[in-house]
Design a protein around this motif. Structure first.
Motif, PDB file in Angstrom:
ATOM      1  N   GLU A 131       0.913  -1.127  -0.094  1.00 14.93           N
ATOM      2  CA  GLU A 131      -0.041   0.008  -0.021  1.00 14.93           C
ATOM      3  C   GLU A 131       0.948   1.263  -0.022  1.00 14.93           C
ATOM      4  OE1 GLU A 131      -2.985   0.049  -0.769  1.00 14.93           O
ATOM      5  OE2 GLU A 131      -3.157  -1.950  -0.741  1.00 14.93           O
ATOM      6  N   LEU A 132       1.952   1.363   0.471  1.00 14.63           N
ATOM      7  CA  LEU A 132       3.014   2.348   0.647  1.00 14.63           C
ATOM      8  C   LEU A 132       3.376   2.555  -0.771  1.00 14.63           C
ATOM      9  CD1 LEU A 132       3.960   4.131   2.822  1.00 14.63           C
ATOM     10  CD2 LEU A 132       5.911   2.756   3.129  1.00 14.63           C
ATOM     11  N   ASP A 133       3.756   1.369  -1.513  1.00 19.87           N
ATOM     12  CA  ASP A 133       4.099   1.601  -2.975  1.00 19.87           C
ATOM     13  C   ASP A 133       3.004   2.149  -3.823  1.00 19.87           C
ATOM     14  OD1 ASP A 133       6.732   0.532  -2.315  1.00 19.87           O
ATOM     15  OD2 ASP A 133       6.102  -1.463  -2.837  1.00 19.87           O
ATOM     16  N   HIS A 134       1.957   1.531  -3.634  1.00 19.23           N
ATOM     17  CA  HIS A 134       0.708   2.154  -4.299  1.00 19.23           C
ATOM     18  C   HIS A 134       0.289   3.470  -3.774  1.00 19.23           C
ATOM     19  CE1 HIS A 134      -3.042   2.203  -6.110  1.00 19.23           C
ATOM     20  NE2 HIS A 134      -3.784   2.656  -5.101  1.00 19.23           N
ATOM     21  N   PHE A 135       0.526   4.063  -2.934  1.00 16.91           N
ATOM     22  CA  PHE A 135       0.025   5.187  -2.209  1.00 16.91           C
ATOM     23  C   PHE A 135       0.866   6.208  -2.594  1.00 16.91           C
ATOM     24  CE2 PHE A 135       1.291   7.772   1.980  1.00 16.91           C
ATOM     25  CZ  PHE A 135       0.222   8.805   1.761  1.00 16.91           C
ATOM     26  N   TRP A 136       2.336   6.211  -2.375  1.00 17.49           N
ATOM     27  CA  TRP A 136       3.294   7.118  -2.434  1.00 17.49           C
ATOM     28  C   TRP A 136       3.338   8.107  -3.592  1.00 17.49           C
ATOM     29  CZ3 TRP A 136       4.831   7.817   2.101  1.00 17.49           C
ATOM     30  CH2 TRP A 136       5.556   8.815   2.589  1.00 17.49           C
ATOM     31  N   PRO A 137       2.918   7.394  -4.776  1.00 19.91           N
ATOM     32  CA  PRO A 137       3.155   8.544  -5.891  1.00 19.91           C
ATOM     33  C   PRO A 137       2.020   9.736  -5.802  1.00 19.91           C
ATOM     34  CG  PRO A 137       3.346   6.531  -6.589  1.00 19.91           C
ATOM     35  CD  PRO A 137       3.056   6.217  -5.232  1.00 19.91           C
ATOM     36  N   GLN A 138       0.979   9.312  -5.081  1.00 21.93           N
ATOM     37  CA  GLN A 138      -0.103  10.398  -4.726  1.00 21.93           C
ATOM     38  C   GLN A 138       0.335  11.475  -3.787  1.00 21.93           C
ATOM     39  OE1 GLN A 138      -3.371   8.314  -3.422  1.00 21.93           O
ATOM     40  NE2 GLN A 138      -3.054   6.659  -4.871  1.00 21.93           N
ATOM     41  N   THR A 139       1.379  11.601  -3.229  1.00 20.61           N
ATOM     42  CA  THR A 139       1.858  12.568  -2.302  1.00 20.61           C
ATOM     43  C   THR A 139       2.961  13.395  -2.886  1.00 20.61           C
ATOM     44  OG1 THR A 139       3.841  11.236  -1.398  1.00 20.61           O
ATOM     45  CG2 THR A 139       1.429  10.746  -0.532  1.00 20.61           C
ATOM     46  N   ALA A 140       3.321  14.282  -2.324  1.00 21.58           N
ATOM     47  CA  ALA A 140       4.415  15.386  -2.443  1.00 21.58           C
ATOM     48  C   ALA A 140       5.701  15.052  -1.648  1.00 21.58           C
ATOM     49  CB  ALA A 140       3.864  16.763  -2.212  1.00 21.58           C
ATOM     50  N   MET A 141       5.362  13.859  -0.888  1.00 20.45           N
ATOM     51  CA  MET A 141       6.538  13.539  -0.147  1.00 20.45           C
ATOM     52  C   MET A 141       7.643  12.855  -0.987  1.00 20.45           C
ATOM     53  SD  MET A 141       5.087  12.414   3.635  1.00 20.45           S
ATOM     54  CE  MET A 141       3.446  11.648   2.968  1.00 20.45           C
ATOM     55  N   LYS A 142       9.002  12.777  -0.602  1.00 20.73           N
ATOM     56  CA  LYS A 142       9.969  12.338  -0.994  1.00 20.73           C
ATOM     57  C   LYS A 142      10.262  10.657  -0.738  1.00 20.73           C
ATOM     58  CE  LYS A 142      12.426  16.519  -2.436  1.00 20.73           C
ATOM     59  NZ  LYS A 142      13.742  17.025  -2.344  1.00 20.73           N
ATOM     60  N   GLU A 192      11.283   9.973   3.276  1.00 17.08           N
ATOM     61  CA  GLU A 192       9.838   9.852   3.839  1.00 17.08           C
ATOM     62  C   GLU A 192       9.300   8.337   3.962  1.00 17.08           C
ATOM     63  OE1 GLU A 192      10.508  13.970   3.432  1.00 17.08           O
ATOM     64  OE2 GLU A 192       9.811  12.576   1.966  1.00 17.08           O
ATOM     65  N   LYS A 193       9.448   7.881   2.392  1.00 22.48           N
ATOM     66  CA  LYS A 193       8.825   6.586   2.219  1.00 22.48           C
ATOM     67  C   LYS A 193       9.620   5.602   2.770  1.00 22.48           C
ATOM     68  CE  LYS A 193       7.676   3.224  -1.608  1.00 22.48           C
ATOM     69  NZ  LYS A 193       7.873   3.048  -2.765  1.00 22.48           N
ATOM     70  N   GLU A 194      11.141   5.782   2.893  1.00 22.33           N
ATOM     71  CA  GLU A 194      11.918   4.740   3.470  1.00 22.33           C
ATOM     72  C   GLU A 194      11.540   4.737   5.056  1.00 22.33           C
ATOM     73  OE1 GLU A 194      15.868   6.016   1.910  1.00 22.33           O
ATOM     74  OE2 GLU A 194      15.454   5.355   0.210  1.00 22.33           O
ATOM     75  N   ILE A 195      11.325   5.833   5.713  1.00 21.83           N
ATOM     76  CA  ILE A 195      11.114   5.926   6.900  1.00 21.83           C
ATOM     77  C   ILE A 195      10.137   5.571   7.271  1.00 21.83           C
ATOM     78  CG2 ILE A 195      10.447   7.505   9.007  1.00 21.83           C
ATOM     79  CD1 ILE A 195      12.107   9.556   7.696  1.00 21.83           C
ATOM     80  N   MET A 196       8.951   5.348   6.585  1.00 18.87           N
ATOM     81  CA  MET A 196       7.670   4.689   6.966  1.00 18.87           C
ATOM     82  C   MET A 196       7.741   3.201   6.529  1.00 18.87           C
ATOM     83  SD  MET A 196       5.633   6.815   7.942  1.00 18.87           S
ATOM     84  CE  MET A 196       4.349   5.774   8.055  1.00 18.87           C
ATOM     85  N   ASP A 197       8.625   3.083   5.653  1.00 19.15           N
ATOM     86  CA  ASP A 197       8.845   1.288   5.182  1.00 19.15           C
ATOM     87  C   ASP A 197       9.401   0.662   6.385  1.00 19.15           C
ATOM     88  OD1 ASP A 197       8.804  -0.910   3.460  1.00 19.15           O
ATOM     89  OD2 ASP A 197      10.881  -0.595   3.511  1.00 19.15           O
ATOM     90  N   GLN A 198      10.681   1.162   6.743  1.00 17.47           N
ATOM     91  CA  GLN A 198      11.467   1.025   8.115  1.00 17.47           C
ATOM     92  C   GLN A 198      10.306   0.718   9.205  1.00 17.47           C
ATOM     93  OE1 GLN A 198      14.406  -0.253   7.553  1.00 17.47           O
ATOM     94  NE2 GLN A 198      14.354  -1.000   9.690  1.00 17.47           N
ATOM     95  N   PHE A 199       9.313   1.693   9.467  1.00 18.97           N
ATOM     96  CA  PHE A 199       8.634   1.623  10.719  1.00 18.97           C
ATOM     97  C   PHE A 199       7.472   0.466  10.378  1.00 18.97           C
ATOM     98  CE2 PHE A 199       4.152   2.878  12.091  1.00 18.97           C
ATOM     99  CZ  PHE A 199       4.558   2.813  13.544  1.00 18.97           C
ATOM    100  N   GLY A 200       7.174   0.232   9.307  1.00 16.05           N
ATOM    101  CA  GLY A 200       6.381  -0.740   9.076  1.00 16.05           C
ATOM    102  C   GLY A 200       6.934  -2.191   9.324  1.00 16.05           C
ATOM    103  N   LYS A 201       8.043  -2.352   9.107  1.00 17.25           N
ATOM    104  CA  LYS A 201       8.746  -3.774   9.276  1.00 17.25           C
ATOM    105  C   LYS A 201       8.733  -4.016  10.970  1.00 17.25           C
ATOM    106  CE  LYS A 201      12.193  -3.313   5.731  1.00 17.25           C
ATOM    107  NZ  LYS A 201      13.546  -3.456   5.335  1.00 17.25           N
ATOM    108  N   THR A 202       8.604  -2.936  11.784  1.00 19.57           N
ATOM    109  CA  THR A 202       8.331  -3.176  13.300  1.00 19.57           C
ATOM    110  C   THR A 202       6.946  -3.005  13.713  1.00 19.57           C
ATOM    111  OG1 THR A 202       8.643  -0.760  13.513  1.00 19.57           O
ATOM    112  CG2 THR A 202      10.484  -2.054  13.537  1.00 19.57           C
ATOM    113  N   LEU A 203       6.017  -2.589  12.930  1.00 19.70           N
ATOM    114  CA  LEU A 203       4.754  -2.203  13.494  1.00 19.70           C
ATOM    115  C   LEU A 203       4.309  -3.967  13.607  1.00 19.70           C
ATOM    116  CD1 LEU A 203       2.528  -0.407  13.642  1.00 19.70           C
ATOM    117  CD2 LEU A 203       2.004  -0.861  11.457  1.00 19.70           C
ATOM    118  N   GLY A 204       3.573  -4.016  14.898  1.00 18.79           N
ATOM    119  CA  GLY A 204       2.778  -5.080  15.389  1.00 18.79           C
ATOM    120  C   GLY A 204       3.947  -6.356  15.896  1.00 18.79           C
TER     121      GLY A 204
END
Length: 170
Positions: free
Chosen positions: A92-103, A106-118
């Motif tokens: 979903e991060l890969d699908h969602f990211w092109p719709q944002t203005a973020m670089k 930030e995607k790498e931060i959220m991806d790394q966070f997703g690895k630890t989530l739960g």
């Protein structure tokens, strides 16, 4: 006919300059929204002890677009059991990211966070959320500096480049 073409060219380059400026302005706002989402996530996971799917549902009703769509899709896919939490998060991060203005950072931060989530207990999860927020704070500062430095310049360059081409063509 030349005048009409010159006006259209000037409008197009001006629009491009304003679009670049808008992207530069949207990035800090979206990073702030992402930080707020992580803070809400922390409260719901650590203090409310809510499952991640429920947290994503709550976030999807509280956040503006485009973050709303991201958390809504994560919630839907988790409730339909379409893979593990990290697989869903990453897709979903890969699908969602092109719709944002973020670089990409930030995607790498959220991806790394997703690895630890739960994956950890509540206190460890809280530490990972704080870590992601601190990284986003750094990126927010960079985004605000970039916006302050380049936003007006992008608008001006759009107009000036358009005028330059108009002068060349006339």
């Amino acid at each position: 006919m030349k005048i009409l073409g010159a006006i259209l060219l000037l409008c197009a380059t001006t629009w491009i300059g304003f679009d670049v400026s808008s992207t530069l302005s949207n990035r800090p706002r979206q990073i702030r929204q992402l930080k707020n989402a992580l803070q809400v996530m922390e409260a719901e996971i650590v203090y409310g002890q809510s499952p991640v799917s429920e947290v994503c549902f709550h976030l999807s009703s509280q956040l503006p677009e485009p973050l709303r769509a991201f958390f809504q899709r994560v919630y839907q896919r988790l409730t339909e059991h379409h893979g593990s939490l990290y697989e869903v998060w990453q897709e979903e991060l890969d699908h969602f990211w092109p719709q944002t203005a973020m670089k990409q950072t930030e995607k790498e931060i959220m991806d790394q966070f997703g690895k630890t989530l739960g994956q950890h207990d509540f206190t460890q999860q809280q530490k990972h959320i704080y870590l992601a927020i601190s990284h986003l704070d750094r990126e927010l500062k960079n985004a605000e500096d970039e916006m302050n430095r380049y936003s007006k310049m992008a608008k001006s360059l759009g107009v000036l480049i358009g005028m330059f081409f108009v002068l060349l063509l006339i």
